[in-house]
Design a protein around this motif. Structure first.
Motif, PDB file in Angstrom:
ATOM      1  N   TYR A 697       0.820  -1.213   0.000  1.00  0.00           N
ATOM      2  CA  TYR A 697       0.000   0.000   0.000  1.00  0.00           C
ATOM      3  C   TYR A 697       0.850   1.258   0.000  1.00  0.00           C
ATOM      4  CZ  TYR A 697      -4.358  -2.587   0.566  1.00  0.00           C
ATOM      5  OH  TYR A 697      -5.446  -3.401   0.341  1.00  0.00           O
ATOM      6  N   LEU A 698       2.003   1.231   0.671  1.00  0.00           N
ATOM      7  CA  LEU A 698       2.887   2.397   0.623  1.00  0.00           C
ATOM      8  C   LEU A 698       3.388   2.624  -0.802  1.00  0.00           C
ATOM      9  CD1 LEU A 698       5.006   1.984   3.902  1.00  0.00           C
ATOM     10  CD2 LEU A 698       3.315   3.758   3.398  1.00  0.00           C
ATOM     11  N   ARG A 699       3.685   1.567  -1.524  1.00  0.00           N
ATOM     12  CA  ARG A 699       4.153   1.717  -2.901  1.00  0.00           C
ATOM     13  C   ARG A 699       3.032   2.290  -3.795  1.00  0.00           C
ATOM     14  NH1 ARG A 699       5.356  -3.002  -3.639  1.00  0.00           N
ATOM     15  NH2 ARG A 699       3.614  -3.688  -4.923  1.00  0.00           N
ATOM     16  N   LEU A 700       1.807   1.783  -3.563  1.00  0.00           N
ATOM     17  CA  LEU A 700       0.680   2.279  -4.344  1.00  0.00           C
ATOM     18  C   LEU A 700       0.390   3.750  -4.029  1.00  0.00           C
ATOM     19  CD1 LEU A 700      -1.801  -0.749  -4.151  1.00  0.00           C
ATOM     20  CD2 LEU A 700      -0.558   0.052  -6.167  1.00  0.00           C
ATOM     21  N   ALA A 701       0.535   4.085  -2.718  1.00  0.00           N
ATOM     22  CA  ALA A 701       0.274   5.488  -2.339  1.00  0.00           C
ATOM     23  C   ALA A 701       1.273   6.399  -3.019  1.00  0.00           C
ATOM     24  CB  ALA A 701       0.343   5.638  -0.819  1.00  0.00           C
ATOM     25  N   ARG A 702       2.504   6.013  -3.082  1.00  0.00           N
ATOM     26  CA  ARG A 702       3.509   6.859  -3.730  1.00  0.00           C
ATOM     27  C   ARG A 702       3.259   6.925  -5.247  1.00  0.00           C
ATOM     28  NH1 ARG A 702       7.185   4.759   0.149  1.00  0.00           N
ATOM     29  NH2 ARG A 702       7.830   3.065  -1.215  1.00  0.00           N
ATOM     30  N   TYR A 709      -4.898   4.760   0.555  1.00  0.00           N
ATOM     31  CA  TYR A 709      -3.960   3.641   0.796  1.00  0.00           C
ATOM     32  C   TYR A 709      -3.280   3.752   2.160  1.00  0.00           C
ATOM     33  CZ  TYR A 709      -4.520   2.249  -4.075  1.00  0.00           C
ATOM     34  OH  TYR A 709      -5.025   1.842  -5.264  1.00  0.00           O
ATOM     35  N   PHE A 710      -3.138   5.020   2.646  1.00  0.00           N
ATOM     36  CA  PHE A 710      -2.514   5.178   3.966  1.00  0.00           C
ATOM     37  C   PHE A 710      -3.414   4.641   5.068  1.00  0.00           C
ATOM     38  CE2 PHE A 710      -0.316   8.549   1.525  1.00  0.00           C
ATOM     39  CZ  PHE A 710       1.007   8.127   1.708  1.00  0.00           C
ATOM     40  N   ASP A 711      -4.734   4.714   4.903  1.00  0.00           N
ATOM     41  CA  ASP A 711      -5.622   4.123   5.918  1.00  0.00           C
ATOM     42  C   ASP A 711      -5.417   2.612   6.016  1.00  0.00           C
ATOM     43  OD1 ASP A 711      -6.666   6.622   6.414  1.00  0.00           O
ATOM     44  OD2 ASP A 711      -8.324   6.376   4.957  1.00  0.00           O
ATOM     45  N   ARG A 712      -5.268   2.046   4.836  1.00  0.00           N
ATOM     46  CA  ARG A 712      -5.023   0.591   4.865  1.00  0.00           C
ATOM     47  C   ARG A 712      -3.667   0.265   5.510  1.00  0.00           C
ATOM     48  NH1 ARG A 712      -7.406  -1.372  -1.032  1.00  0.00           N
ATOM     49  NH2 ARG A 712      -9.496  -0.489  -0.740  1.00  0.00           N
ATOM     50  N   CYS A 713      -2.697   1.174   5.319  1.00  0.00           N
ATOM     51  CA  CYS A 713      -1.404   0.984   5.987  1.00  0.00           C
ATOM     52  C   CYS A 713      -1.577   1.043   7.499  1.00  0.00           C
ATOM     53  CB  CYS A 713      -0.413   2.056   5.527  1.00  0.00           C
ATOM     54  SG  CYS A 713       0.186   1.837   3.835  1.00  0.00           S
ATOM     55  N   ASP A 714      -2.420   1.950   7.994  1.00  0.00           N
ATOM     56  CA  ASP A 714      -2.657   2.026   9.432  1.00  0.00           C
ATOM     57  C   ASP A 714      -3.276   0.731   9.946  1.00  0.00           C
ATOM     58  OD1 ASP A 714      -1.633   4.551   9.643  1.00  0.00           O
ATOM     59  OD2 ASP A 714      -3.583   5.544   9.370  1.00  0.00           O
ATOM     60  N   THR A 715      -4.193   0.167   9.166  1.00  0.00           N
ATOM     61  CA  THR A 715      -4.826  -1.100   9.581  1.00  0.00           C
ATOM     62  C   THR A 715      -3.787  -2.200   9.718  1.00  0.00           C
ATOM     63  OG1 THR A 715      -6.869  -0.464   8.464  1.00  0.00           O
ATOM     64  CG2 THR A 715      -6.563  -2.806   8.974  1.00  0.00           C
ATOM     65  N   ALA A 716      -2.875  -2.248   8.737  1.00  0.00           N
ATOM     66  CA  ALA A 716      -1.815  -3.270   8.805  1.00  0.00           C
ATOM     67  C   ALA A 716      -0.926  -3.062  10.026  1.00  0.00           C
ATOM     68  CB  ALA A 716      -0.979  -3.234   7.524  1.00  0.00           C
ATOM     69  N   LEU A 717      -0.637  -1.796  10.337  1.00  0.00           N
ATOM     70  CA  LEU A 717       0.195  -1.518  11.516  1.00  0.00           C
ATOM     71  C   LEU A 717      -0.529  -1.925  12.796  1.00  0.00           C
ATOM     72  CD1 LEU A 717       1.699   1.954  10.506  1.00  0.00           C
ATOM     73  CD2 LEU A 717       2.922  -0.210  10.732  1.00  0.00           C
ATOM     74  N   ASP A 718      -1.873  -1.664  12.854  1.00  0.00           N
ATOM     75  CA  ASP A 718      -2.627  -2.091  14.024  1.00  0.00           C
ATOM     76  C   ASP A 718      -2.573  -3.614  14.195  1.00  0.00           C
ATOM     77  OD1 ASP A 718      -3.261   0.498  14.598  1.00  0.00           O
ATOM     78  OD2 ASP A 718      -5.243   0.438  13.605  1.00  0.00           O
ATOM     79  N   GLU A 719      -2.700  -4.299  13.077  1.00  0.00           N
ATOM     80  CA  GLU A 719      -2.638  -5.770  13.135  1.00  0.00           C
ATOM     81  C   GLU A 719      -1.281  -6.237  13.651  1.00  0.00           C
ATOM     82  OE1 GLU A 719      -3.078  -9.644  10.180  1.00  0.00           O
ATOM     83  OE2 GLU A 719      -3.467  -7.615   9.421  1.00  0.00           O
ATOM     84  N   MET A 720      -0.212  -5.609  13.174  1.00  0.00           N
ATOM     85  CA  MET A 720       1.127  -5.966  13.641  1.00  0.00           C
ATOM     86  C   MET A 720       1.280  -5.678  15.132  1.00  0.00           C
ATOM     87  SD  MET A 720       3.488  -4.617  10.467  1.00  0.00           S
ATOM     88  CE  MET A 720       4.980  -4.963  11.351  1.00  0.00           C
ATOM     89  N   GLU A 721       0.706  -4.568  15.598  1.00  0.00           N
ATOM     90  CA  GLU A 721       0.816  -4.217  17.013  1.00  0.00           C
ATOM     91  C   GLU A 721       0.132  -5.265  17.896  1.00  0.00           C
ATOM     92  OE1 GLU A 721      -0.139  -0.482  20.019  1.00  0.00           O
ATOM     93  OE2 GLU A 721      -0.656  -0.360  17.889  1.00  0.00           O
ATOM     94  N   ARG A 722      -1.120  -5.661  17.470  1.00  0.00           N
ATOM     95  CA  ARG A 722      -1.810  -6.696  18.252  1.00  0.00           C
ATOM     96  C   ARG A 722      -1.034  -8.007  18.245  1.00  0.00           C
ATOM     97  NH1 ARG A 722      -6.267  -4.797  15.392  1.00  0.00           N
ATOM     98  NH2 ARG A 722      -6.348  -6.730  14.201  1.00  0.00           N
TER      99      ARG A 722
END
Length: 884
Positions: A697-702, A709-722
């Motif tokens: 998603y970061l590549r697509l956002a750029r 796409y950054f919202d989806r990146c936040d979701t992935a980060l939340d998943e990694m945190e849990r």
């Protein structure tokens, strides 16, 4: 004939066949020497004469030991004949010496006799004129008196008118024979087995032979010249004094026996009187008299036995084979005399066929003169058909001129019972010899009377060497006991004695012997003491070592911190230490008699027996198993089993140790290893997925510049945190429990439901989502770590929310509690998988929540089970929960 005459005649007879007599001649003049040598050599072939010119040369020959007799004149160069005689006596005290001189006189004769001359002979012709021309009535020398020798001084066998040289030869012969006789007499007396002593007319000892010195235990120098009554005052007034004095007074020899009380000896004494005193022969006859007494006793017993025995007589005419038998001979076989014909065949036909050859061999040996008597034991058939043992004895009493037997007589004795006793005795003897222990019969003097083979092996000897010897065992027994138990057995004060004693044996020193002594009485008379012994050295030493070891083991057994029990090869417990009783919850008395498999839950009887039989003596086996307590609970143990010998019995010493902590530690290690595997799985797989999503998603956002796409990146980060949070929980606290306290489950569930439901519902920011209802229906407290229990409930509530549940119920169970939701539930065949790390069916779940729930439950000692709830959702039940 006197004793001396007998010795002289024996000496003359011996001289006839002995070595030549070597005569050394030292003459006053050569003519005298030549005639004297010829006369001596004419006396016999055994004389060999050697001449010397003077006394010095003659002494050299004497020193060389080449002379048997010396013949010397008086007027010699350098010294006279008497001085020469003294020089010879200094060298050889008993060498025969004849002084033969024309210068003879009373003074010369006196000096010669005093110097020890054997023969003195003045040289005169047949008319009484000396060789130097002097007459018998004229002095041969102005300063020497006339020789007073007369014909009466000459021996009977030397004529007065004999040639002086012939007389010289006669004197030489007599001196040599007398000397040899005296030597032989002394040698004979010293070689005699009898003791001999010479006593003169004043009762002084003049001679003792070697045997006499041994019996008197005295040196000859102490006794010779001493009066016997002074030296042996105890003989005064005894029969010895009486017999000796009577013999001297009467001149008749005497022979008698005398018993000496002190040394307890019997002597046979022969005394022969003479003009010069008494010759006494005495010998020790103690053993002879003892044998005679025994023989008299034996003869008397034999006479009584013959008188009381059933003896039959036979008389055989060997020329005609006619044999006469008496009534007892016939009756011995059950016949009347009239039923037996007087023929040899009557006897021969009844002899056992197996014995006949031996019987005839004995008869023929006697007929040939090889034996003094015919002796044979054989069997004969009686009228009843039975076989009787007959002792057959006989003798040839008449032979013809050619020495052939003509008549023999003998006796028959029925010895059937004796043979039976002999067979019994032989059986007994064989039994004794086959007996594995040494056996002996002692007489009353503690000497071996009978021994078996085992005893001879112990003493490395033979029966012949042992019988008659004192018993070392009895000597040692008397040394170590204040009383005398053997004497008590002989006297009949005791019947048996037994015990253990240390004894030096040829094969080993300080052997330990068990013995039993028993008084043996046969036909009412004491027959000896029977001894049975056994070498128990090794057994006793093992026993002592075992006792010492047992003492040490007992201390270890009682004070050991481990559980220790001893059981037999059948598995029955014979002893257990206090620790084992305490650990298992039994009394020690209860454990004794139980079987091992009543405690060991993993052991069955056959497996246990096979295991113990496979263990060698002294070997130790290690195994792990599980013990069951009296209350039914179990715990793991490590057992070390050792096979030991306890007083000859197989026993098994088991040392057991509770290894619960070790097993728990091992389980923790296993879980840590599993956790490491889980971490590796997360790092390699689970964390890679959200990273890949974030990276994409970061590549697509750029590339596109689209902010969505950054919202989806936040979701992935939340998943990694849990995911990281769950992993850390597993790593740090998954199976750890802090202090356990009473926790009100209803309050904790209610308080957390208010805090947690909102966060759960709002995870995605979806405000339109229906809130989850948490119903708390529990009323009990539980013992738990509050923080860990809170995490357990949090994960269960989150799991229900992630899987679409609308309502959660927390309720009580009899031994715990449950958490149920109304979601879709989990199929029965997949319920075991939900507790695996990383397993999830939710798109937003990490897969570690339920794994953490299981770890927290196990850490508290609870058991968690997944079932189906009343509303069809998932129901997690927790049992084994302790309440305050």
């Amino acid at each position: 004939m006197t004793t001396r005459d007998r010795y002289e005649s024996e000496a003359l007879a011996a001289d006839a066949g002995s070595d030549p007599v070597r005569v050394l001649l030292v003459a006053e003049r050569p003519s005298v020497g030549d005639r004297a040598a010829a006369a001596i050599e004419d006396r016999g072939e055994r004389f060999a004469v050697t001449s010397a010119d003077d006394a010095a040369e003659a002494l050299g020959a004497v020193d060389a030991g080449e002379v048997d007799c010396v013949v010397s004149g008086y007027d010699l160069p350098g010294m006279d004949g008497v001085e020469f005689l003294r020089a010879v006596r200094d060298r050889v005290g008993d060498l025969p010496f004849v002084l033969f001189t024309a210068r003879g006189s009373e003074a010369v004769a006196s000096r010669a006799v005093a110097a020890g001359v054997d023969e003195y002979l003045p040289l005169r012709d047949a008319d009484g004129v000396a060789e130097d021309g002097t007459a018998d009535d004229e002095p041969a020398d102005t300063d020497r008196p006339d020789d007073e020798t007369t014909d009466t001084d000459r021996p009977d066998d030397e004529p007065t008118d004999a040639d002086p040289y012939a007389a010289l030869a006669e004197r030489v012969d007599r001196a040599v024979s007398r000397s040899r006789t005296e030597h032989q007499e002394t040698e004979h007396l010293d070689r005699m087995t009898d003791a001999f002593c010479g006593i003169d007319e004043s009762w002084r000892l003049t001679y003792l032979n070697e045997r006499a010195r041994e019996l008197l235990e005295r040196d000859a120098g102490e006794l010779l010249g001493e009066r016997i009554w002074d030296r042996f005052p105890t003989l005064r007034g005894t029969r010895i004094e009486t017999e000796f004095r009577d013999a001297v007074a009467s001149g008749e020899p005497t022979a008698f026996e005398y018993h000496f009380e002190g040394p307890d000896l019997d002597f046979a004494i022969d005394a022969y009187p003479s003009d010069t005193g008494l010759s006494v022969y005495f010998r020790d006859v103690t053993d002879e008299r003892e044998r005679e007494r025994e023989l008299r006793e034996l003869s008397e017993r034999f006479r009584l036995a013959v008188e009381g025995a059933d003896v039959g007589v036979w008389d055989w005419d060997i020329r005609t084979d006619e044999v006469r038998f008496d009534e007892r001979w016939a009756g011995m076989l059950g016949y009347d005399k009239s039923e037996i014909a007087f023929e040899l065949s009557e006897w021969e036909d009844r002899v056992h066929p197996d014995d006949l050859a031996e019987v005839w061999a004995a008869l023929e040996a006697h007929f040939a003169g090889e034996t003094e008597y015919y002796r044979c034991d054989h069997r004969m058939e009686a009228k009843s058909g039975e076989w009787k043992w007959i002792r057959d004895r006989g003798r040839v009493v008449e032979r013809n001129d050619d020495g052939e037997p003509v008549r023999a007589v003998g006796i028959h004795i029925d010895v059937t019972e004796e043979k039976e006793r002999e067979r019994d005795l032989e059986r007994y003897r064989r039994l004794v010899d086959e007996f594995p222990n040494p056996v002996a019969l002692y007489d009353a003097d503690s000497r071996f009377a009978v021994v078996n083979d085992r005893l001879t092996e112990v003493y490395e000897s033979t029966p012949e060497e042992l019988v008659g010897r004192k018993s070392p065992l009895l000597r040692r027994l008397r040394e170590t006991r204040e009383d005398d138990p053997f004497a008590a057995l002989v006297a009949g004060d005791r019947e048996a004695v037994s015990g253990t004693i240390e004894l030096d044996l040829p094969e080993r020193s300080d052997a330990i012997i068990d013995f039993t002594l028993r008084r043996l009485v046969i036909d009412g008379e004491f027959d000896g003491v029977l001894a049975v012994s056994r070498d128990v050295t090794e057994k006793r030493r093992r026993q002592r070592a075992l006792e010492r070891t047992s003492a040490r083991l007992e201390a270890l057994f009682e004070d050991s911190p481990d559980m220790v029990d001893i059981h037999d090869k059948a598995g029955e417990i014979v002893d257990a230490n206090p620790v084992m009783a305490a650990e298992l919850g039994y009394d020690r008395e209860e454990l004794v008699g139980m079987d091992v498999w009543e405690i060991d839950t993993e052991l069955d009887p056959q497996t246990g027996i096979d295991l113990w039989q496979s263990i060698e003596m002294g070997e130790t086996r290690r195994l792990e198993t599980t013990f069951r307590r009296a209350d039914g609970t179990t715990f793991p143990v490590e057992v070390q089993v050792r096979r030991v010998d306890v007083q000859g019995d197989d026993r098994f010493l088991a040392t057991s140790r509770d290894i619960s902590e070790r097993k728990a530690y091992e389980r923790r290690i296993e879980r840590e290893n599993e956790r490491l595997d889980e971490f590796a799985s997360i790092v390699s797989h689970d964390l890679r997925n959200p990273l890949n999503v974030l990276s994409g998603y970061l590549r697509l956002a750029r590339e596109t510049g689209n902010d969505s796409y950054f919202d989806r990146c936040d979701t992935a980060l939340d998943e990694m945190e849990r995911l990281i949070d769950d992993v850390l929980t597993l790593a740090r606290q998954g199976d750890a429990v802090g202090s356990v306290d009473p926790v009100p489950l209803d309050e904790l569930a209610t308080r957390y439901a208010k805090d947690a439901v909102g966060s759960i519902d709002g995870d995605e920011g979806d405000e339109s989502a229906e809130p989850i209802e948490v119903a708390v229906e529990t009323e009990h407290d539980v013992l738990a770590d509050p923080g860990r229990l809170k995490r357990l409930l949090q994960n269960l509530f989150r799991n229900a929310a992630e899987h679409g549940g609308d309502r959660i119920v927390v309720g009580d169970l009899p031994d715990g509690f449950y958490v149920a939701d109304d979601g879709p539930g989990i199929p029965e065949d997949r319920r075991d998988e939900v507790f695996e790390s990383g397993h999830t069916t939710s798109e937003s779940g990490t897969g570690f929540g339920l794994a953490i729930v299981e770890r927290i439950a196990e850490a508290h000692g609870w058991e968690v089970t997944l079932t189906e709830g009343d509303d069809g959702g998932a129901r997690f039940e927790f049992t084994g929960v302790e309440r305050p």
